[in-house]
Design a protein around this motif. Structure first.
Motif, PDB file in Angstrom:
ATOM      1  N   UNK B 120      52.108  15.499  18.757  1.00 54.82           N
ATOM      2  CA  UNK B 120      51.204  14.673  19.535  1.00 54.82           C
ATOM      3  C   UNK B 120      51.597  13.215  19.326  1.00 54.82           C
ATOM      4  N   UNK B 121      51.336  12.401  20.338  1.00 53.25           N
ATOM      5  CA  UNK B 121      51.518  10.963  20.246  1.00 53.25           C
ATOM      6  C   UNK B 121      50.345  10.399  21.027  1.00 53.25           C
ATOM      7  N   UNK B 122      49.310  10.005  20.269  1.00 50.05           N
ATOM      8  CA  UNK B 122      47.977   9.877  20.852  1.00 50.05           C
ATOM      9  C   UNK B 122      47.669   8.469  21.349  1.00 50.05           C
ATOM     10  N   UNK B 123      48.409   7.489  20.849  1.00 54.66           N
ATOM     11  CA  UNK B 123      48.091   6.114  21.213  1.00 54.66           C
ATOM     12  C   UNK B 123      46.987   5.529  20.353  1.00 54.66           C
ATOM     13  N   UNK B 124      46.324   6.375  19.575  1.00 50.10           N
ATOM     14  CA  UNK B 124      45.306   5.924  18.620  1.00 50.10           C
ATOM     15  C   UNK B 124      45.950   6.010  17.240  1.00 50.10           C
ATOM     16  N   UNK B 125      46.220   4.866  16.597  1.00 49.62           N
ATOM     17  CA  UNK B 125      47.011   4.900  15.364  1.00 49.62           C
ATOM     18  C   UNK B 125      46.352   5.690  14.233  1.00 49.62           C
ATOM     19  N   UNK B 126      45.006   5.684  14.184  1.00 50.58           N
ATOM     20  CA  UNK B 126      44.323   6.448  13.127  1.00 50.58           C
ATOM     21  C   UNK B 126      44.554   7.945  13.354  1.00 50.58           C
ATOM     22  N   UNK B 127      44.341   8.394  14.592  1.00 50.19           N
ATOM     23  CA  UNK B 127      44.551   9.816  14.906  1.00 50.19           C
ATOM     24  C   UNK B 127      45.992  10.217  14.629  1.00 50.19           C
TER      25      UNK B 127
END
Lengths: 67, 201
Positions: B120-127
């Motif tokens: 996954x590469x979510x764009x949300x750095x925490x996730x």
């Protein structure tokens, strides 16, 4: 660099005062501090130059076979 | 940009072929918790990290995972080199041989081909960083399972090295997470009014 002859490498991390103020709904890994390092060939053999991150499978009680 | 060093990060010199072990080890080449998934996960996620430290950690670990990919590929190659088709077939590699001969192809131990659905590469750095922490633990667990299945020191030693790296990577991702969370928690304030606000007045 200090060679890991004493158990000073883990002193920092065993001190409960070292880490304060955790927030709910957060997971924390303490920052590693540079204390001791293995010589290069031992680092290659162990997979890390840091004694405090050297946690061998089957020997370290946290990582024993078929736990 | 990368610079290639024509040597393995950890030496692999397997004297005895073992196609059955190759069938298991290939999962760290193209399986769900393997090195190909790890490298592409980190090298893709780095672009959307909000701090230079997090970008650098993802870049460096993603690069090291590519070095691990070639270690695992070398192990599978040496374990199957020169093994006749009928012996491969007896060890569960008949279907693999039919499509890939003695080549290295990214599949899991169960034979599923590599897919970007593993990452996954979510764009949300925490996730993303929590995924990366989990990925390191899953890879460590897989290497421990492989060590349990292996009986040849030539195979076990590189597996132990690769397992040890997962623990170091976990530590680095944990530090990246702290840095990113601290940065995101910072209240934004200006010492002087920034230029882009002045122009609008």
């Amino acid at each position: 660099m200090i060679q890991p002859t004493l158990d000073i490498c883990n002193m920092l991390y065993n001190n409960p005062a070292f880490f304060t103020g955790p927030k709910l709904a957060h997971a924390y890994v303490p920052f590693q501090q540079l204390v001791c390092v293995y010589p290069p060939m031992k680092g290659l053999e162990r997979g890390t130059i840091f004694p405090e991150l050297d946690r061998p499978f089957g020997i370290d009680p946290e990582y024993t076979a078929d736990a | 940009m990368w610079i290639y060093d024509k040597k393995l990060e950890y030496p692999v010199k397997i004297k005895n072929c073992n196609p059955k072990m190759a069938k298991y080890i290939i999962t760290q080449y193209g399986g769900p918790d393997g090195e190909l998934a790890a490298s592409l996960r980190y090298l893709s996620q780095r672009f959307s990290m909000p701090t230079e430290e997090a970008r650098s950690i993802l870049n460096d670990i993603g690069t090291e995972e590519l070095a691990h990919l070639e270690i695992v590929g070398t192990m599978v190659h040496q374990l199957t080199k020169g093994v006749p088709a009928d012996v491969l077939e007896k060890n569960g590699l008949g279907a693999y041989y039919a499509d890939h001969d003695h080549a290295i192809y990214p599949i899991s131990a169960a034979g599923n081909p590599w897919t970007a659905e593993y990452i996954q590469s979510k764009g949300d750095p925490i996730a993303d960083l929590y995924e990366d922490l989990a990925a390191e633990q899953k890879a460590r667990a897989t290497y421990e399972n492989l060590i349990n299945l292996a009986d040849d020191p030539d195979v076990i030693e590189p597996l132990k090295f690769l397992r040890a790296r997962e623990i170091v990577h976990f530590q680095r991702f944990g530090e990246a997470l702290r840095i990113v969370e601290d940065k995101l928690a910072q209240k934004k304030f200006f010492i002087t009014k920034p230029e882009f606000l002045k122009k609008r007045e």
